[in-house]
Design a protein around this motif. Structure first.
Motif, mmCIF file in Angstrom:
data_model
loop_
_atom_site.group_PDB
_atom_site.id
_atom_site.type_symbol
_atom_site.label_atom_id
_atom_site.label_comp_id
_atom_site.label_asym_id
_atom_site.label_seq_id
_atom_site.Cartn_x
_atom_site.Cartn_y
_atom_site.Cartn_z
ATOM 1 N N UNK A 1 5.216 -1.841 -94.835
ATOM 2 C CA UNK A 1 4.925 -2.007 -96.242
ATOM 3 C C UNK A 1 4.620 -0.641 -96.854
ATOM 4 N N UNK A 2 5.204 -0.395 -98.000
ATOM 5 C CA UNK A 2 5.014 0.874 -98.698
ATOM 6 C C UNK A 2 3.623 0.903 -99.322
ATOM 7 N N UNK A 3 2.950 2.056 -99.222
ATOM 8 C CA UNK A 3 1.623 2.145 -99.821
ATOM 9 C C UNK A 3 1.719 2.159 -101.342
ATOM 10 N N UNK A 4 0.604 1.948 -101.982
ATOM 11 C CA UNK A 4 0.552 1.799 -103.431
ATOM 12 C C UNK A 4 1.052 3.035 -104.162
ATOM 13 N N UNK A 5 0.676 4.218 -103.702
ATOM 14 C CA UNK A 5 1.111 5.441 -104.370
ATOM 15 C C UNK A 5 2.626 5.595 -104.316
ATOM 16 N N UNK A 6 3.225 5.224 -103.182
ATOM 17 C CA UNK A 6 4.686 5.282 -103.061
ATOM 18 C C UNK A 6 5.340 4.239 -103.973
ATOM 19 N N UNK A 7 4.718 3.085 -104.109
ATOM 20 C CA UNK A 7 5.238 2.061 -105.021
ATOM 21 C C UNK A 7 5.224 2.557 -106.467
ATOM 22 N N UNK A 8 4.146 3.251 -106.838
ATOM 23 C CA UNK A 8 4.049 3.811 -108.188
ATOM 24 C C UNK A 8 5.187 4.811 -108.422
ATOM 25 N N UNK A 9 5.362 5.707 -107.472
ATOM 26 C CA UNK A 9 6.426 6.712 -107.603
ATOM 27 C C UNK A 9 7.800 6.049 -107.649
ATOM 28 N N UNK A 10 8.042 5.076 -106.769
ATOM 29 C CA UNK A 10 9.341 4.390 -106.751
ATOM 30 C C UNK A 10 9.615 3.681 -108.067
ATOM 31 N N UNK A 11 8.592 3.054 -108.632
ATOM 32 C CA UNK A 11 8.753 2.355 -109.913
ATOM 33 C C UNK A 11 9.057 3.353 -111.028
ATOM 34 N N UNK B 1 -0.343 10.733 -107.875
ATOM 35 C CA UNK B 1 0.857 10.260 -107.196
ATOM 36 C C UNK B 1 0.979 10.856 -105.800
ATOM 37 N N UNK B 2 0.483 12.071 -105.607
ATOM 38 C CA UNK B 2 0.594 12.752 -104.316
ATOM 39 C C UNK B 2 -0.419 12.229 -103.298
ATOM 40 N N UNK B 3 -1.657 12.105 -103.693
ATOM 41 C CA UNK B 3 -2.683 11.721 -102.710
ATOM 42 C C UNK B 3 -3.882 11.082 -103.377
ATOM 43 N N UNK B 4 -3.664 10.509 -104.519
ATOM 44 C CA UNK B 4 -4.769 10.030 -105.328
ATOM 45 C C UNK B 4 -5.431 8.764 -104.822
ATOM 46 N N UNK B 5 -6.564 8.522 -105.420
ATOM 47 C CA UNK B 5 -7.325 7.314 -105.181
ATOM 48 C C UNK B 5 -7.783 6.850 -106.565
ATOM 49 N N UNK B 6 -6.854 6.240 -107.323
ATOM 50 C CA UNK B 6 -7.154 5.957 -108.726
ATOM 51 C C UNK B 6 -8.227 4.888 -108.898
ATOM 52 N N UNK B 7 -9.001 5.052 -109.970
ATOM 53 C CA UNK B 7 -9.936 4.009 -110.357
ATOM 54 C C UNK B 7 -9.113 2.828 -110.875
ATOM 55 N N UNK B 8 -9.731 1.679 -110.903
ATOM 56 C CA UNK B 8 -9.019 0.472 -111.329
ATOM 57 C C UNK B 8 -8.492 0.610 -112.759
ATOM 58 N N UNK B 9 -9.297 1.158 -113.669
ATOM 59 C CA UNK B 9 -8.829 1.289 -115.051
ATOM 60 C C UNK B 9 -7.644 2.250 -115.154
ATOM 61 N N UNK B 10 -7.641 3.314 -114.336
ATOM 62 C CA UNK B 10 -6.504 4.244 -114.309
ATOM 63 C C UNK B 10 -5.279 3.553 -113.734
ATOM 64 N N UNK B 11 -5.473 2.776 -112.691
ATOM 65 C CA UNK B 11 -4.375 2.039 -112.073
ATOM 66 C C UNK B 11 -3.760 1.051 -113.065
#
Length: 115
Positions: A1-11, A37-47
């Motif tokens: 399964x692709x991690x969330x950051x990779x999903x964001x970039x792919x989208x 996008x590279x190594x972040x840990x976004x807050x929920x509101x940012x996400x």
């Protein structure tokens, strides 16, 4: 399964957007978005902002439903597995090409037969 950051970039790439495009869409700096996008840990509101900028939604999917959701997403281009799908513009155009006069003069009943 692709991690969330990779999903964001792919989208983002699927929408043919550059990282700079995200600045205008979500209102964060280019450096902040690149870092996220590279190594972040976004807050929920940012996400949630990022999801909105990518015409997407943030959603929790129960593990027991994950395979079904992934199958639907994989078949998204075909729409064959969705029994109650909404008609698309292409579907409407096909109907018009089959009968360009259909619906033009009727009040909602299927061909009134002169009554």
């Amino acid at each position: 399964m692709i991690n969330l950051l990779q999903q964001i970039k792919n989208r983002r790439l699927a929408l043919k957007l550059k990282q700079n495009d995200m600045i205008m869409r979500i209102g964060i700096s280019r450096q902040q978005y690149q870092r996220l996008e590279a190594k972040g840990n976004p807050r929920l509101d940012t996400l949630e902002l990022i999801a909105k900028g990518l015409n997407s939604d943030v959603m929790l999917i129960p593990k027991e439903k994950l395979n079904a959701v992934l199958a639907v997403l994989e078949n998204d281009g075909n729409n064959t597995s969705l029994p109650n799908k909404q008609p698309t513009h292409a579907d409407e155009q096909k109907k018009l090409s089959d009968d360009p006069w259909k619906g033009l003069l009727e009040d909602g009943d299927e061909y009134d037969n002169g009554n």
